[in-house]
Write a protein that holds these residues in place. Structure first.
Motif, PDB file in Angstrom:
ATOM      1  N   MET A 278      15.794  -2.207 -17.478  1.00 31.23           N
ATOM      2  CA  MET A 278      15.872  -3.573 -16.976  1.00 31.23           C
ATOM      3  C   MET A 278      15.812  -3.621 -15.451  1.00 31.23           C
ATOM      4  SD  MET A 278      15.736  -5.446 -19.576  1.00 31.23           S
ATOM      5  CE  MET A 278      15.986  -7.022 -18.726  1.00 31.23           C
ATOM      6  N   LEU A 279      16.219  -2.548 -14.787  1.00 39.65           N
ATOM      7  CA  LEU A 279      16.044  -2.470 -13.332  1.00 39.65           C
ATOM      8  C   LEU A 279      14.575  -2.319 -12.959  1.00 39.65           C
ATOM      9  CD1 LEU A 279      18.992  -0.091 -12.336  1.00 39.65           C
ATOM     10  CD2 LEU A 279      18.832  -2.557 -11.927  1.00 39.65           C
ATOM     11  N   LEU A 280      13.792  -1.722 -13.849  1.00 40.30           N
ATOM     12  CA  LEU A 280      12.373  -1.507 -13.580  1.00 40.30           C
ATOM     13  C   LEU A 280      11.513  -2.705 -13.970  1.00 40.30           C
ATOM     14  CD1 LEU A 280      12.018   2.162 -14.880  1.00 40.30           C
ATOM     15  CD2 LEU A 280      12.412   1.386 -12.536  1.00 40.30           C
ATOM     16  N   ALA A 281      12.070  -3.662 -14.682  1.00 39.69           N
ATOM     17  CA  ALA A 281      11.302  -4.818 -15.154  1.00 39.69           C
ATOM     18  C   ALA A 281      10.917  -5.720 -13.985  1.00 39.69           C
ATOM     19  CB  ALA A 281      12.113  -5.596 -16.184  1.00 39.69           C
ATOM     20  N   ASN A 282      10.001  -6.620 -14.240  1.00 39.56           N
ATOM     21  CA  ASN A 282       9.480  -7.523 -13.215  1.00 39.56           C
ATOM     22  C   ASN A 282      10.342  -8.772 -13.052  1.00 39.56           C
ATOM     23  OD1 ASN A 282       6.868  -6.071 -12.787  1.00 39.56           O
ATOM     24  ND2 ASN A 282       6.552  -6.630 -14.925  1.00 39.56           N
ATOM     25  N   GLY A 283      10.224  -9.390 -11.885  1.00 37.50           N
ATOM     26  CA  GLY A 283      10.681 -10.766 -11.713  1.00 37.50           C
ATOM     27  C   GLY A 283      12.030 -10.962 -11.075  1.00 37.50           C
ATOM     28  N   TRP A 284      12.986 -10.075 -11.310  1.00 31.10           N
ATOM     29  CA  TRP A 284      14.340 -10.288 -10.785  1.00 31.10           C
ATOM     30  C   TRP A 284      14.443  -9.995  -9.305  1.00 31.10           C
ATOM     31  CZ3 TRP A 284      17.264  -6.452  -8.466  1.00 31.10           C
ATOM     32  CH2 TRP A 284      16.803  -5.134  -8.628  1.00 31.10           C
ATOM     33  N   GLN A 285      13.528  -9.188  -8.775  1.00 31.59           N
ATOM     34  CA  GLN A 285      13.649  -8.715  -7.405  1.00 31.59           C
ATOM     35  C   GLN A 285      13.584  -9.862  -6.391  1.00 31.59           C
ATOM     36  OE1 GLN A 285      11.492  -7.530  -9.691  1.00 31.59           O
ATOM     37  NE2 GLN A 285      11.757  -5.321  -9.879  1.00 31.59           N
ATOM     38  N   ALA A 286      12.726 -10.829  -6.631  1.00 21.79           N
ATOM     39  CA  ALA A 286      12.597 -11.934  -5.672  1.00 21.79           C
ATOM     40  C   ALA A 286      13.899 -12.721  -5.580  1.00 21.79           C
ATOM     41  CB  ALA A 286      11.440 -12.848  -6.075  1.00 21.79           C
ATOM     42  N   ASN A 287      14.508 -13.011  -6.710  1.00 23.43           N
ATOM     43  CA  ASN A 287      15.773 -13.749  -6.705  1.00 23.43           C
ATOM     44  C   ASN A 287      16.894 -12.957  -6.037  1.00 23.43           C
ATOM     45  OD1 ASN A 287      14.687 -15.975  -8.016  1.00 23.43           O
ATOM     46  ND2 ASN A 287      15.189 -15.189 -10.053  1.00 23.43           N
ATOM     47  N   ALA A 288      16.818 -11.637  -6.120  1.00 24.90           N
ATOM     48  CA  ALA A 288      17.834 -10.783  -5.505  1.00 24.90           C
ATOM     49  C   ALA A 288      17.498 -10.440  -4.054  1.00 24.90           C
ATOM     50  CB  ALA A 288      17.993  -9.494  -6.308  1.00 24.90           C
ATOM     51  N   HIS A 289      16.333 -10.910  -3.591  1.00 24.50           N
ATOM     52  CA  HIS A 289      15.898 -10.696  -2.204  1.00 24.50           C
ATOM     53  C   HIS A 289      15.747  -9.211  -1.885  1.00 24.50           C
ATOM     54  CE1 HIS A 289      16.575 -14.970  -1.647  1.00 24.50           C
ATOM     55  NE2 HIS A 289      17.819 -14.816  -2.073  1.00 24.50           N
ATOM     56  N   VAL A 290      15.113  -8.498  -2.809  1.00 25.59           N
ATOM     57  CA  VAL A 290      14.778  -7.097  -2.584  1.00 25.59           C
ATOM     58  C   VAL A 290      13.291  -6.915  -2.844  1.00 25.59           C
ATOM     59  CG1 VAL A 290      17.098  -6.334  -3.247  1.00 25.59           C
ATOM     60  CG2 VAL A 290      15.267  -6.380  -4.967  1.00 25.59           C
ATOM     61  N   PRO A 291      12.682  -5.859  -2.288  1.00 25.62           N
ATOM     62  CA  PRO A 291      11.260  -5.618  -2.559  1.00 25.62           C
ATOM     63  C   PRO A 291      11.019  -5.332  -4.043  1.00 25.62           C
ATOM     64  CG  PRO A 291      12.041  -4.271  -0.726  1.00 25.62           C
ATOM     65  CD  PRO A 291      13.256  -4.861  -1.367  1.00 25.62           C
ATOM     66  N   GLU A 292       9.828  -5.646  -4.497  1.00 30.50           N
ATOM     67  CA  GLU A 292       9.501  -5.378  -5.898  1.00 30.50           C
ATOM     68  C   GLU A 292       9.552  -3.889  -6.205  1.00 30.50           C
ATOM     69  OE1 GLU A 292       6.245  -6.988  -9.186  1.00 30.50           O
ATOM     70  OE2 GLU A 292       5.729  -6.984  -7.061  1.00 30.50           O
ATOM     71  N   ASN A 293       9.274  -3.069  -5.189  1.00 30.97           N
ATOM     72  CA  ASN A 293       9.308  -1.612  -5.384  1.00 30.97           C
ATOM     73  C   ASN A 293      10.595  -1.011  -4.824  1.00 30.97           C
ATOM     74  OD1 ASN A 293       8.832  -1.948  -2.649  1.00 30.97           O
ATOM     75  ND2 ASN A 293       7.350  -0.268  -2.523  1.00 30.97           N
ATOM     76  N   VAL A 294      11.695  -1.737  -4.936  1.00 32.83           N
ATOM     77  CA  VAL A 294      12.968  -1.270  -4.365  1.00 32.83           C
ATOM     78  C   VAL A 294      13.406   0.055  -4.972  1.00 32.83           C
ATOM     79  CG1 VAL A 294      14.357  -2.624  -6.014  1.00 32.83           C
ATOM     80  CG2 VAL A 294      15.337  -1.971  -3.804  1.00 32.83           C
ATOM     81  N   ILE A 295      13.077   0.313  -6.231  1.00 34.71           N
ATOM     82  CA  ILE A 295      13.407   1.581  -6.886  1.00 34.71           C
ATOM     83  C   ILE A 295      12.205   2.513  -6.777  1.00 34.71           C
ATOM     84  CG2 ILE A 295      14.018   2.688  -9.068  1.00 34.71           C
ATOM     85  CD1 ILE A 295      15.466   0.089  -9.805  1.00 34.71           C
ATOM     86  N   LYS A 296      12.440   3.684  -6.228  1.00 35.34           N
ATOM     87  CA  LYS A 296      11.345   4.614  -5.947  1.00 35.34           C
ATOM     88  C   LYS A 296      11.120   5.642  -7.050  1.00 35.34           C
ATOM     89  CE  LYS A 296      10.251   2.819  -1.988  1.00 35.34           C
ATOM     90  NZ  LYS A 296      11.223   1.709  -1.907  1.00 35.34           N
ATOM     91  N   GLY A 297      12.016   5.687  -8.032  1.00 33.33           N
ATOM     92  CA  GLY A 297      11.877   6.605  -9.155  1.00 33.33           C
ATOM     93  C   GLY A 297      13.049   6.401 -10.087  1.00 33.33           C
ATOM     94  N   ALA A 298      12.868   6.750 -11.357  1.00 31.93           N
ATOM     95  CA  ALA A 298      13.923   6.473 -12.344  1.00 31.93           C
ATOM     96  C   ALA A 298      13.955   7.544 -13.423  1.00 31.93           C
ATOM     97  CB  ALA A 298      13.716   5.099 -12.964  1.00 31.93           C
ATOM     98  N   LEU A 299      15.145   7.663 -14.023  1.00 29.26           N
ATOM     99  CA  LEU A 299      15.391   8.611 -15.105  1.00 29.26           C
ATOM    100  C   LEU A 299      16.114   7.873 -16.226  1.00 29.26           C
ATOM    101  CD1 LEU A 299      15.730  11.454 -16.390  1.00 29.26           C
ATOM    102  CD2 LEU A 299      17.791  11.712 -14.976  1.00 29.26           C
ATOM    103  N   ALA A 300      15.460   7.741 -17.363  1.00 30.70           N
ATOM    104  CA  ALA A 300      16.056   7.062 -18.524  1.00 30.70           C
ATOM    105  C   ALA A 300      16.301   8.098 -19.616  1.00 30.70           C
ATOM    106  CB  ALA A 300      15.141   5.958 -19.031  1.00 30.70           C
ATOM    107  N   ILE A 301      17.575   8.321 -19.944  1.00 32.91           N
ATOM    108  CA  ILE A 301      17.959   9.342 -20.913  1.00 32.91           C
ATOM    109  C   ILE A 301      18.445   8.662 -22.190  1.00 32.91           C
ATOM    110  CG2 ILE A 301      19.437  11.336 -21.353  1.00 32.91           C
ATOM    111  CD1 ILE A 301      19.810  11.572 -18.312  1.00 32.91           C
ATOM    112  N   SER A 302      17.808   8.982 -23.306  1.00 36.18           N
ATOM    113  CA  SER A 302      18.252   8.477 -24.615  1.00 36.18           C
ATOM    114  C   SER A 302      18.453   6.965 -24.592  1.00 36.18           C
ATOM    115  CB  SER A 302      19.557   9.172 -25.034  1.00 36.18           C
ATOM    116  OG  SER A 302      19.389  10.558 -25.064  1.00 36.18           O
ATOM    117  N   GLY A 303      17.494   6.268 -24.005  1.00 35.91           N
ATOM    118  CA  GLY A 303      17.647   4.831 -23.807  1.00 35.91           C
ATOM    119  C   GLY A 303      17.208   3.993 -24.995  1.00 35.91           C
ATOM    120  N   LEU A 304      17.479   2.705 -24.870  1.00 44.10           N
ATOM    121  CA  LEU A 304      17.046   1.690 -25.841  1.00 44.10           C
ATOM    122  C   LEU A 304      16.158   0.711 -25.096  1.00 44.10           C
ATOM    123  CD1 LEU A 304      20.529   1.214 -27.476  1.00 44.10           C
ATOM    124  CD2 LEU A 304      18.520   2.195 -28.602  1.00 44.10           C
TER     125      LEU A 304
END
Length: 305
Positions: A176-202
């Motif tokens: 959900m951090l990688l999903a689109n749309g929330w970044q503008a409302n939070a006033h952060v860049p769309e590419n604020v996360i530079k890499g991610a690790l999802a372990i055993s996720g849903l």
């Protein structure tokens, strides 16, 4: 989300269709507790807390920083830059517990290992279901990212090098951090996360809403769509590692494989790791050991990011 190819559409359709399976089947496929004995589960929970204690003794630890004024939730920061040092990249870890258990006190076990590579760690609390909705949990976790972007430099963190990851429910929240749309409302860049690790996720909640988890997560059909990362693959597509344990409950492995394929189908960089001799609960503890494949992969993700 960009236009889907036919194969991506088929993958999404398969995830949605899981929610139409028999309740008995879904309960089995998503019951991680049933894959280990009660004794083993309790031991792993003790190890989470025990292995997290050394981080809290680190000289660089900054504890109980309020990241969200609305909820009052806090995060802990470990291994950040001292005055006079260059700002350090940070890995924000989001704990699991099927959105209703665990805390940041159980979740800093990777901090000492990452600190040896010049990587700071942040771990957060979020309010738990059923006291709050999953939508509120997602909002809080996103606010933690926004806080690190706005205020990270004050704590020795480079806001241009924020990485995120989590296990189980934390893997979902990472999506959900990688999903689109929330970044503008939070006033952060769309590419604020530079890499991610999802372990055993849903990554799709249709089967979750039709399983025993619905008893405390109470998802509506609209929420199933809006809160499923697989429905909203990032346009920016930062490097992603999708990992799961070889001894997982069937549903977690199935969702990990499909999310990896969706990410690749969208044209993004995505590595896939099936960790042998690990179950749903101990796989994430590989991050505490700098010699494991999973730990090395995380360090490399941050280095290249």
């Amino acid at each position: 989300m960009k236009a889907e190819s036919s194969s991506a559409a088929e993958l999404l359709a398969a995830l949605r269709a899981e929610g139409t399976l028999e309740r008995e089947t879904l309960d089995r496929d998503y019951n991680a507790r049933a894959t280990v004995t009660a004794e083993h589960f309790n031991e792993e929970m003790r190890r989470y807390r025990q292995l997290s204690q050394p981080a809290r003794a680190m000289n660089s630890a900054t504890l109980d920083v309020v990241y969200d004024e609305i909820s009052g939730q806090t995060l802990d920061i470990f291994g950040a830059a001292e005055p006079g040092e260059s700002l350090k990249p940070v890995f924000l870890f989001v704990h699991g517990g099927y959105w209703r258990a665990l805390s940041k006190l159980d979740s800093s076990f990777m901090a000492p290992a990452l600190a040896k590579h010049g990587i700071a760690t942040a771990v957060l609390d979020y309010r738990l279901a059923p006291a709050v909705s999953l939508g509120e949990i997602v909002r809080e976790v996103r606010q933690a990212i926004a806080f690190l972007w706005r205020r990270g430099a004050h704590y020795g963190i480079n806001p241009q090098r924020i990485f995120a990851g989590g296990s189980s429910a934390g893997g979902h929240l990472t999506g959900m951090l990688l999903a689109n749309g929330w970044q503008a409302n939070a006033h952060v860049p769309e590419n604020v996360i530079k890499g991610a690790l999802a372990i055993s996720g849903l990554f799709h909640l249709a089967p979750i809403a039709a399983s025993f988890v619905q008893d405390w997560i109470s998802l509506t059909p609209q929420q199933v769509t809006e809160l499923s990362p697989a429905e909203d693959i990032s346009r920016m597509g930062c490097p992603l590692i999708v990992a799961f344990a070889a001894q997982e409950a069937t549903g977690f492995g199935r969702q990990s494989r499909t999310y990896h394929k969706l990410w690749r189908e969208a044209g993004h960089e995505c590595d896939f790791m099936e960790i042998p001799n690990r179950n749903h609960f101990d796989v994430v503890l590989d991050l505490a050991d700098p010699e494991t494949k999973l730990s090395r992969a995380l360090v490399e993700l941050v280095r290249l990011g």
